[in-house]
Design a protein around this motif. Sequence first.
Motif, PDB file in Angstrom:
ATOM      1  N   VAL A   1      18.419  26.147  -9.514  1.00  0.00           N
ATOM      2  CA  VAL A   1      17.365  25.169  -9.814  1.00  0.00           C
ATOM      3  C   VAL A   1      18.041  23.919 -10.347  1.00  0.00           C
ATOM      4  O   VAL A   1      19.157  23.974 -10.887  1.00  0.00           O
ATOM      5  CB  VAL A   1      16.356  25.715 -10.863  1.00  0.00           C
ATOM      6  CG1 VAL A   1      15.609  26.910 -10.317  1.00  0.00           C
ATOM      7  CG2 VAL A   1      17.048  26.072 -12.163  1.00  0.00           C
ATOM      8  N   MET A   2      17.362  22.781 -10.187  1.00  0.00           N
ATOM      9  CA  MET A   2      17.862  21.520 -10.737  1.00  0.00           C
ATOM     10  C   MET A   2      17.172  21.314 -12.074  1.00  0.00           C
ATOM     11  O   MET A   2      15.971  21.049 -12.140  1.00  0.00           O
ATOM     12  CB  MET A   2      17.588  20.366  -9.781  1.00  0.00           C
ATOM     13  CG  MET A   2      18.307  20.475  -8.445  1.00  0.00           C
ATOM     14  SD  MET A   2      20.109  20.639  -8.587  1.00  0.00           S
ATOM     15  CE  MET A   2      20.507  19.121  -9.449  1.00  0.00           C
ATOM     16  N   LEU A   3      17.940  21.461 -13.152  1.00  0.00           N
ATOM     17  CA  LEU A   3      17.408  21.335 -14.503  1.00  0.00           C
ATOM     18  C   LEU A   3      17.305  19.864 -14.888  1.00  0.00           C
ATOM     19  O   LEU A   3      18.278  19.111 -14.770  1.00  0.00           O
ATOM     20  CB  LEU A   3      18.308  22.077 -15.490  1.00  0.00           C
ATOM     21  CG  LEU A   3      17.874  22.076 -16.959  1.00  0.00           C
ATOM     22  CD1 LEU A   3      16.544  22.795 -17.118  1.00  0.00           C
ATOM     23  CD2 LEU A   3      18.940  22.732 -17.819  1.00  0.00           C
ATOM     24  N   ALA A   4      16.115  19.441 -15.321  1.00  0.00           N
ATOM     25  CA  ALA A   4      15.885  18.056 -15.739  1.00  0.00           C
ATOM     26  C   ALA A   4      16.182  17.914 -17.230  1.00  0.00           C
ATOM     27  O   ALA A   4      15.672  18.685 -18.051  1.00  0.00           O
ATOM     28  CB  ALA A   4      14.447  17.652 -15.434  1.00  0.00           C
ATOM     29  N   GLU A   5      17.008  16.897 -17.576  1.00  0.00           N
ATOM     30  CA  GLU A   5      17.353  16.637 -18.959  1.00  0.00           C
ATOM     31  C   GLU A   5      16.932  15.223 -19.338  1.00  0.00           C
ATOM     32  O   GLU A   5      16.302  14.520 -18.546  1.00  0.00           O
ATOM     33  CB  GLU A   5      18.864  16.841 -19.156  1.00  0.00           C
ATOM     34  CG  GLU A   5      19.304  18.278 -18.856  1.00  0.00           C
ATOM     35  CD  GLU A   5      20.809  18.458 -18.973  1.00  0.00           C
ATOM     36  OE1 GLU A   5      21.535  17.441 -18.858  1.00  0.00           O
ATOM     37  OE2 GLU A   5      21.261  19.585 -19.200  1.00  0.00           O
ATOM     38  N   ASP A   6      17.279  14.806 -20.542  1.00  0.00           N
ATOM     39  CA  ASP A   6      16.912  13.473 -21.021  1.00  0.00           C
ATOM     40  C   ASP A   6      17.651  12.398 -20.247  1.00  0.00           C
ATOM     41  O   ASP A   6      18.707  12.642 -19.640  1.00  0.00           O
ATOM     42  CB  ASP A   6      17.222  13.357 -22.516  1.00  0.00           C
ATOM     43  CG  ASP A   6      16.377  14.310 -23.353  1.00  0.00           C
ATOM     44  OD1 ASP A   6      15.292  14.692 -22.868  1.00  0.00           O
ATOM     45  OD2 ASP A   6      16.808  14.669 -24.459  1.00  0.00           O
ATOM     46  N   GLN A   7      17.082  11.184 -20.268  1.00  0.00           N
ATOM     47  CA  GLN A   7      17.682   9.995 -19.680  1.00  0.00           C
ATOM     48  C   GLN A   7      17.901  10.142 -18.175  1.00  0.00           C
ATOM     49  O   GLN A   7      18.864   9.629 -17.618  1.00  0.00           O
ATOM     50  CB  GLN A   7      19.004   9.665 -20.374  1.00  0.00           C
ATOM     51  CG  GLN A   7      18.847   9.403 -21.876  1.00  0.00           C
ATOM     52  CD  GLN A   7      20.172   9.147 -22.557  1.00  0.00           C
ATOM     53  OE1 GLN A   7      21.227   9.237 -21.927  1.00  0.00           O
ATOM     54  NE2 GLN A   7      20.124   8.819 -23.842  1.00  0.00           N
ATOM     55  N   GLY A   8      17.006  10.868 -17.514  1.00  0.00           N
ATOM     56  CA  GLY A   8      17.065  10.973 -16.056  1.00  0.00           C
ATOM     57  C   GLY A   8      18.253  11.746 -15.529  1.00  0.00           C
ATOM     58  O   GLY A   8      18.729  11.470 -14.421  1.00  0.00           O
ATOM     59  N   ARG A   9      18.737  12.707 -16.296  1.00  0.00           N
ATOM     60  CA  ARG A   9      19.890  13.503 -15.881  1.00  0.00           C
ATOM     61  C   ARG A   9      19.415  14.827 -15.274  1.00  0.00           C
ATOM     62  O   ARG A   9      18.487  15.457 -15.756  1.00  0.00           O
ATOM     63  CB  ARG A   9      20.816  13.778 -17.074  1.00  0.00           C
ATOM     64  CG  ARG A   9      21.503  12.543 -17.609  1.00  0.00           C
ATOM     65  CD  ARG A   9      22.144  12.818 -18.963  1.00  0.00           C
ATOM     66  NE  ARG A   9      23.015  13.980 -18.913  1.00  0.00           N
ATOM     67  CZ  ARG A   9      24.293  13.967 -18.542  1.00  0.00           C
ATOM     68  NH1 ARG A   9      24.838  12.810 -18.184  1.00  0.00           N
ATOM     69  NH2 ARG A   9      25.021  15.058 -18.536  1.00  0.00           N
ATOM     70  N   PHE A  10      20.112  15.237 -14.219  1.00  0.00           N
ATOM     71  CA  PHE A  10      19.795  16.484 -13.530  1.00  0.00           C
ATOM     72  C   PHE A  10      21.097  17.223 -13.239  1.00  0.00           C
ATOM     73  O   PHE A  10      22.087  16.617 -12.809  1.00  0.00           O
ATOM     74  CB  PHE A  10      19.060  16.222 -12.210  1.00  0.00           C
ATOM     75  CG  PHE A  10      17.785  15.441 -12.360  1.00  0.00           C
ATOM     76  CD1 PHE A  10      16.587  16.080 -12.596  1.00  0.00           C
ATOM     77  CD2 PHE A  10      17.795  14.054 -12.277  1.00  0.00           C
ATOM     78  CE1 PHE A  10      15.414  15.364 -12.740  1.00  0.00           C
ATOM     79  CE2 PHE A  10      16.630  13.328 -12.427  1.00  0.00           C
ATOM     80  CZ  PHE A  10      15.438  13.983 -12.656  1.00  0.00           C
ATOM     81  N   ARG A  11      21.081  18.532 -13.453  1.00  0.00           N
ATOM     82  CA  ARG A  11      22.256  19.334 -13.155  1.00  0.00           C
ATOM     83  C   ARG A  11      21.820  20.690 -12.593  1.00  0.00           C
ATOM     84  O   ARG A  11      20.780  21.232 -12.962  1.00  0.00           O
ATOM     85  CB  ARG A  11      23.131  19.525 -14.386  1.00  0.00           C
ATOM     86  CG  ARG A  11      22.472  20.247 -15.545  1.00  0.00           C
ATOM     87  CD  ARG A  11      23.411  20.309 -16.752  1.00  0.00           C
ATOM     88  NE  ARG A  11      22.774  20.967 -17.890  1.00  0.00           N
ATOM     89  CZ  ARG A  11      22.857  22.267 -18.139  1.00  0.00           C
ATOM     90  NH1 ARG A  11      23.530  23.053 -17.321  1.00  0.00           N
ATOM     91  NH2 ARG A  11      22.264  22.783 -19.202  1.00  0.00           N
TER      92      ARG A  11
END
Length: 413
Positions: free
Chosen positions: A343-353
């Motif tokens: 899955v693509m985990l959404a983080e703060d400041q528009g970051r995805f990993r």
Amino acid sequence: MKHTSIGLIAVLALAVGASVGYGLARKGGPSTAAVPAEQKALYWYDPMYPQQHFPAPGKSPFMDMQLVAKYAEGDGAQGQPAVQITPGVQQNLGVRLATVTRSRLQRTLQVSGVLAFDERDFSVLQARTAGFVERTYGRATGDVVAKGAPLADVLAPEWAGLQEEFLALRRTGDAGLQAAARQRLLLAGMPAELIERVARSGKVQQWVTLVAPSAGSLRSLDLRPGMTLTPGATLARINGIAQVWLEAAVPEAQAQGLREGQAVQARLPAYPGETVSGTLTALLADADPQSRTLRLRIELPNREGRLRPGMTAQVTLSPEAPDDEGLTLPAEAVIRTGKRDLVMLAEDQGRFRPVEVLLGQESGGQVAVLQGLQAGQQVVASGQFLIDSEASLKGIEATTAPDSMPAAQEARP
């Protein structure tokens, strides 16, 4: 002369450009010039093969180009690299987020099945003595008969002689001899009702009527006028139809929670709009190695005799749900590679990993998450494949499921 000057100028320009490009390549390329001197590269990689990492700069063994350095991007969560996308670009890409929630996954399975005879309700008619078939009653294979329905009249010479002996001993009045003679008739295979008829009438019953031992459908019938019977020969096979079996198969990955005794609902194309309630009576011991499915046996009542073996049916199963709640997310958010689930985990400041997850059962568009995420986190439900491609080009690898779990959850027994 004018054309010659223009040609010389073009040649000089190309030579200068080539010299500048060679100088940039010797210094490490423009990608390294913009990086602060104090920032340390994590590794080097070839953009065409981002999964391969190199510990030092140099030339790519795959392509005729210099390796690109990979640096840590900002203050990401736990220093892990990620793809950063501005809100405007997210909107253009149609990125949609979904929240990982804690709930109880209610599962419902829809499988197809075929009706079959109940193999426990089965009887066989065999010849108990030698004889001759004198008459049949027009029965044929596939007919439905009631218990005691006549099938054929048979002449049994051996039984006639035993009956003569039995009647002669009855006239002596010796109770012991009468009991011994009756026992001999039973051991010879004579039905008890035939013996009673002989005793009541006092006459030899040369003709014996063979009847159906149980009600049901004639699966086979080997009785023809004039044929000779040999002891032990199978004359008829009858399958009961009071209830039928529904044989279905369920993928082994979805069989968890199925228990014997569970109620099921079946719908048949032959009777649209009607529902037949049944019971799951057995999960058979063997699995189909080709389709990777487990076979189920379901019993359905057939009170009116309308359920015919060979008919197809759609079955609704409700596996037992776990008592405690678990993490769930939309199944559309999962990237299934065949070897692992991401899955693509959404983080703060528009970051995805990318994060590797361990999944459980799936139902109703939701899938259970066993490892890799925690409640409240957000994952990309739409547009995740584009972001995953960008992460691959940048050489960002997915964290494994145990590594991405919170420390408090890892400490649980």
